[in-house]
Design an enzyme around this catalytic site. Sequence first.
Site, PDB file in Angstrom:
ATOM      1  CE  LYS A  65      34.532  62.999  28.419  1.00 17.80           C
ATOM      2  NZ  LYS A  65      34.354  63.100  26.975  1.00 17.80           N
TER       3      LYS A  65
ATOM      4  CB  CYS B 108      44.363  38.463  41.095  1.00 12.46           C
ATOM      5  SG  CYS B 108      43.043  37.241  41.164  1.00 12.46           S
ATOM      6  CE1 TYR B 109      45.772  32.949  34.866  1.00 14.42           C
ATOM      7  CE2 TYR B 109      46.980  34.704  33.765  1.00 14.42           C
ATOM      8  CZ  TYR B 109      46.541  33.394  33.791  1.00 14.42           C
ATOM      9  OH  TYR B 109      46.865  32.532  32.769  1.00 14.42           O
TER      10      TYR B 109
ATOM     11  CD  GLU C 243      43.157  45.802  41.070  1.00 19.09           C
ATOM     12  OE1 GLU C 243      43.933  45.625  42.026  1.00 19.09           O
ATOM     13  OE2 GLU C 243      42.803  44.899  40.305  1.00 19.09           O
TER      14      GLU C 243
ATOM     15  CG  ASP D 146      36.840  64.030  24.600  1.00 16.39           C
ATOM     16  OD1 ASP D 146      37.026  64.450  25.755  1.00 16.39           O
ATOM     17  OD2 ASP D 146      36.241  62.973  24.349  1.00 16.39           O
TER      18      ASP D 146
ATOM     19  N   GLY E 267      43.132  38.173  35.964  1.00 14.12           N
ATOM     20  CA  GLY E 267      42.517  37.666  34.738  1.00 14.12           C
ATOM     21  C   GLY E 267      41.622  36.492  35.059  1.00 14.12           C
TER      22      GLY E 267
ATOM     23  CG  HIS F 295      41.503  42.354  42.554  1.00 19.64           C
ATOM     24  ND1 HIS F 295      42.013  42.455  41.281  1.00 19.64           N
ATOM     25  CD2 HIS F 295      40.999  41.099  42.666  1.00 19.64           C
ATOM     26  CE1 HIS F 295      41.813  41.318  40.634  1.00 19.64           C
ATOM     27  NE2 HIS F 295      41.196  40.477  41.451  1.00 19.64           N
TER      28      HIS F 295
END
Length: 512
Positions: free
Chosen positions: A368, A82-83, A171, A227, A55, A169
């Site tokens: 998606k 991180c944060y 990710e 969708d 964050g 990070h």
Amino acid sequence: MPQNKVVIIDYGSQVTQLIARRVREAGVYSEIHSCAAAVEQVAAAEPAALILSGGPASVGESDAPALDPGLLALNVPVLGICYGMQLLAENLGGKLAKSSTREYGPADLSLTSQCALWDGIDGPTRVWMSHGDKVLSPPPGFTVTGRTAALGIAAMADEERKMYAVQFHPEVHHSAAGQTMLRNFLFKAAGLVPDWNMASFVERAVREMKERIGGKHVVCALSGGIDSTVVAVLLHRAIGKNLHCIFVDNGLLRSGEADEVADCLRAHFDLNLTVVQAEERFLSRLKNVEDPERKRKIIGHAFIEIFDEEAKKLPLADFLAQGTLYPDVIESISHKGPSAVIKSHHNVGGLPEKMRLKLVEPLRELFKDEVRKVAEELGLPDFIVWRHPFPGPGLAIRVLGEVTRERLDILRRADSIVQQELRESGWYRKVWQGFAVLLPLRTVGVMGDGRTYEHVVALRIVDSVDAMTADWSRIPPDVIARISARIINEVNGVNRVVYDVSSKPPSTIEWE
Ligand code: XMP
């Protein structure tokens, strides 16, 4: 719901969604909860592990989001990123060092002691940093497990309490072993079992809808996009003929689209489908309208009106099905709050309130790309699975200026050449979206021996992962040349084609 669920607490990082995707890619269901959510809400989700996101705030500052100790009392394995790492350090008795500068970019992580997260990874390994503050001393019980040239404590862990923290990070793709670290957290540290895949999703979604809807009836607005089509096919599996689909042909669709979609759904899935021909109603209301927002509003209202009329013919209907996706859901719960409305997107929102229908949203959990996998799982044909997104207001926002049948026809002919050539050159699947736009101006040209004064068509072809940002596609010049030559030769009334080379932001994908 799968047994192995990870809850990600969002402290406002730009990449929180990425954590959720990576966890899902590892085969574990994950959802994002705002850091402002009550602990009871997180507990009710029964997470098998928690991840605290990064964050932008600085721990301890007046409006910086805090770590609710109740989360740690849930007693499940925790990974702070991180944060999230700094929050863990602060709460458990470690020390932080404030910093006025940020470390941003790659760093080499040395693995200084054994840790479940490092299983199968050889150090040093490239990781991605983006932080200001740092941990100065770890809390009691924690061991320092990694450092970089700039950081004495780049990672720490308390294996006994199954608490892990990394300053970088994992990710993001730039962290070379990031996905392995996340998998290690899920499988080695937290002992989860991968049980999230699209086949199990379909089975569960169908079962849950069957139970919830029982013998009642459902209406579903089909747009022809992936969708709403997936929603309809899932519901059809769950309740068969009690599903009533409505497809509004508003005269603003691409060439042949209405028939293509209706034929496919009837042929493959035997859906209960009403096609409403409403071209006249839409075009007469759009007469003399040039303002993009007014176009969108008029189309939205006409759509709701027609849908309302049709649904009234189905007095048995108790439910309305919608293709809401997970990013729409988190957009509204995120720490940062809903993002600014740039264009009023036309969806069927607002309908249930007016019509007293209960909502069915079977795709609420999905991203998606996961919807595409579900579509494949359901056996939908490629032309629906890989169809480019198409805006609700259709070609009306691609005919700049006044929308008339004649101008729509010119655009339709140009656009179908774009679609054909993208498909034939193999670029259709590589780009996010590609289409033609008819500009509200004419330019001079020369054809044969004569001077012409005709319309301009712009090509808009973009790369994107989620439409939030986009860049113009670097399509080979010969493909663009072929599209241009064919449009100018084959579409009466067009004598010039231009290629749009703007990125989003600051431009948007659509021109209106
Ligand atoms: P923009 O133009 O905002 O578009 O960059 C982002 C994505 O959204 C699609 N789009 C819409 N989709 N109703 C929709 O369902 C709309 O009103 C609408 N406007 C834009 C656009 O095609 C792109 O994929």
